[in-house]
Design a protein around this motif. Structure first.
Motif, PDB file in Angstrom:
ATOM      1  N   PRO A  13      57.480  46.296  48.084  1.00 34.42           N
ATOM      2  CA  PRO A  13      57.179  45.475  49.250  1.00 34.42           C
ATOM      3  C   PRO A  13      55.725  45.048  49.393  1.00 34.42           C
ATOM      4  N   MET A  14      54.799  45.772  48.774  1.00 33.43           N
ATOM      5  CA  MET A  14      53.381  45.457  48.938  1.00 33.43           C
ATOM      6  C   MET A  14      52.630  45.879  47.688  1.00 33.43           C
ATOM      7  N   LEU A  15      51.844  44.966  47.150  1.00 29.91           N
ATOM      8  CA  LEU A  15      50.983  45.262  46.012  1.00 29.91           C
ATOM      9  C   LEU A  15      49.537  44.916  46.358  1.00 29.91           C
ATOM     10  N   PHE A  16      48.625  45.492  45.615  1.00 26.16           N
ATOM     11  CA  PHE A  16      47.199  45.364  45.884  1.00 26.16           C
ATOM     12  C   PHE A  16      46.527  44.513  44.802  1.00 26.16           C
ATOM     13  N   LYS A  17      45.494  43.779  45.180  1.00 26.68           N
ATOM     14  CA  LYS A  17      44.803  42.934  44.202  1.00 26.68           C
ATOM     15  C   LYS A  17      43.277  43.039  44.299  1.00 26.68           C
ATOM     16  N   LYS A  18      42.796  44.165  44.806  1.00 29.21           N
ATOM     17  CA  LYS A  18      41.356  44.334  44.983  1.00 29.21           C
ATOM     18  C   LYS A  18      40.607  44.199  43.664  1.00 29.21           C
ATOM     19  N   TYR A  19      41.210  44.667  42.591  1.00 31.08           N
ATOM     20  CA  TYR A  19      40.616  44.563  41.264  1.00 31.08           C
ATOM     21  C   TYR A  19      41.437  43.577  40.439  1.00 31.08           C
ATOM     22  N   ILE A  20      40.788  42.559  39.911  1.00 29.79           N
ATOM     23  CA  ILE A  20      41.435  41.578  39.041  1.00 29.79           C
ATOM     24  C   ILE A  20      40.558  41.361  37.820  1.00 29.79           C
ATOM     25  N   ASP A  21      41.172  41.424  36.652  1.00 25.74           N
ATOM     26  CA  ASP A  21      40.479  41.062  35.421  1.00 25.74           C
ATOM     27  C   ASP A  21      41.487  40.371  34.509  1.00 25.74           C
ATOM     28  N   SER A  22      41.493  39.057  34.587  1.00 24.39           N
ATOM     29  CA  SER A  22      42.437  38.280  33.776  1.00 24.39           C
ATOM     30  C   SER A  22      42.079  38.278  32.301  1.00 24.39           C
TER      31      SER A  22
END
Length: 488
Positions: free
Chosen positions: A334-343
């Motif tokens: 139901p909920m995911l986090f995206k504080k850290y992103i490194d594509s």
């Protein structure tokens, strides 16, 4: 360029899993004994100590993951699911054991620097600085250990063989006293630079040591001392709240920000990068090199649902919320986090985002907390420190009061709730919420756990501490099963 702290192998048996099975690590580089007695050799030894922070079961995975999953706003899937319900099955206990091993490994590396460097034929000022850094590191390690396991063996000498493995437990108060001594010695050495930058980013400077010390004093209830040390960092003028959150958590090589005090430095190389991203993301969005969707937000936790204002920029920054992101959510995720992103991560263990251990927002919120507790009521300075963090969260000028955003006129209890809430929103996925909950009035913390529908397996007399690994009890002649933490 980010510095990759490498393990310097000195033939020491750093952590013992059993009498026959000595845990070692494949060396990244070798330092011959004849090379040690030089400034380069001493620095390499110190870098090996810093590499302890990067061990797989310390800040790369298990220590950090355990802390996050045990907070009330977090759930988990797969083999991590039981941890989020305080139900430590064999797999989760194994990870706790691994964290113990790696954290004592890190302690031993610091002990080796402290014991070895003073006898080297190098510049005296460098000796003092390197020992100060190692003492601050040891203080950080034992702070993390004691607040996770409570009373444990306090090893202050390098562990070089099985002959000196036996050591009884020291009390929590004795361990905290040693942590305070180590950090105070480092600070009073007058050898630590204010901060480290450039290729030395990630080393522990004066203000980082003070931030750790302030946190230790806060943890043991020395509120006036915590407020005073925090205020020294604030008054130094060395730090600011970086307005752009993306800059704070940038994955790019050499990334830093105006509020950075101490971070684990990760690189996009081999297994030398941040691993947390692989546990956070859905791989279809390209935010990481793997996407196992293990860390899930708990919709029954008001702190990240009804209590978190939608206009707080940290909410949109930290949670999946765009149409593309929401499309990958479901009733089971139901909920995911995206504080850290490194594509551009180079693999599941090779993302470039640094892991913050302490940053300026920590110091401001710790100051507000400690000052209010020391005085029995929030002061104007405590309000201002907390409100600066809140204003940054809403994207307004940090130093200008804003009646529509600022906290004002709160009772002591209301102010403390505001401090804990702001820290939850500010430091999500930084391994702080569980340890903050342990410092709340117990009835309040238990209420948060039960109110988030996590109380089925939670035992108030047991689950505040981790179990001491059975192999430590079996192999340490000074420990018996009576030394195990209550309830295990």
């Amino acid at each position: 360029m980010k510095t990759k702290f490498i393990l310097i192998f000195l033939g020491l048996a750093l952590v013992f899993a059993s009498c026959e099975d000595v845990y070692t690590e494949e060396p990244s580089a070798f330092l011959a004994p004849e090379d040690l007695n030089s400034e380069g050799g001493a620095l390499a030894l110190l870098k090996g100590a810093y590499a302890g922070l990067q061990l797989r079961s310390y800040y790369q995975q298990d220590f950090l993951m355990q802390a996050e999953v045990r907070s009330e706003y977090m759930m988990a899937r797969g083999s991590w699911a039981d941890v989020g319900r305080y139900d430590l099955v064999a797999r989760s206990r194994s990870r706790i054991n691994d964290a113990w091993d790696d954290m004592y490994n890190a302690v031993n590396r610091a002990n080796t620097v402290i014991a070895t460097v003073p006898d080297l034929d190098i510049d005296e000022a460098l000796k003092t600085q390197f020992v100060a850094e190692a003492k601050a590191l040891r203080g950080l390690h034992y702070f993390n250990i004691v607040r996770s396991w409570g009373a444990v063996p306090l090893r202050l000498e390098p562990l070089e063989s099985l002959d000196n493995i036996s050591l009884g437990k020291s009390s929590e108060s004795a361990i905290y006293d040693q942590v305070i001594t180590d950090l105070t010695d480092a600070i009073n050495s007058n050898a630590l630079p204010a901060t480290f930058t450039g290729g030395d980013q990630g080393r522990l400077g004066l203000h980082a040591a003070k931030a750790i010390l302030a946190h230790v004093h806060l943890t043991v209830g020395n509120y006036a001392e915590s407020a005073a040390v925090s205020k020294e960092v604030i008054d130094s003028g060395e730090f600011q709240l970086e307005p752009d959150l993306a800059t704070v958590f940038s994955p790019e090589d050499g990334a830093t920000h105006s509020g950075e005090l101490l971070s684990v430095i990760w690189v996009r190389e081999g297994s030398s990068g941040m691993r947390l991203l692989s546990f956070m993301h859905n791989s279809s969005l390209g935010y990481s090199s793997a996407g196992w969707r293990v860390l899930l937000g708990n919709l029954d936790a008001p702190i990240i649902t009804s209590q978190w204002d939608d206009t707080d920029l940290r909410k949109n920054f930290s949670l999946y919320n765009t149409p593309e992101e929401v499309a990958v959510l479901s009733s089971s995720i139901p909920m995911l986090f995206k504080k850290y992103i490194d594509s551009n991560g180079a693999g599941q263990n090779a993302h470039g985002n640094n892991q913050s251990i302490y940053r300026y927002a920590d110091v401001l919120t710790m100051y507000a907390w400690a000052d209010a507790m020391a005085n029995g009521t929030p002061s104007a300075d405590a309000y201002e420190a907390l409100n600066q963090v809140r204003r940054r969260g809403y994207g307004v000028d940090i130093t200008t009061p804003d009646a529509g955003i600022d906290y004002a006129g709160l009772s002591q209890d209301e102010f403390m709730d505001a401090v804990w809430n702001e820290r939850a929103w500010e430091f999500i996925l930084e391994g702080k919420r569980w340890y903050d909950m342990k410092l709340m009035p117990k009835a309040k913390a238990v209420g948060l756990i039960n109110g988030a529908n996590l109380g089925e397996f939670f035992e108030d007399d047991k689950d505040w501490l981790y179990p001491i690994p059975q192999q430590e009890i079996d192999n340490n002649d000074e420990l018996t099963n009576a030394d195990q933490n209550p309830g295990y």
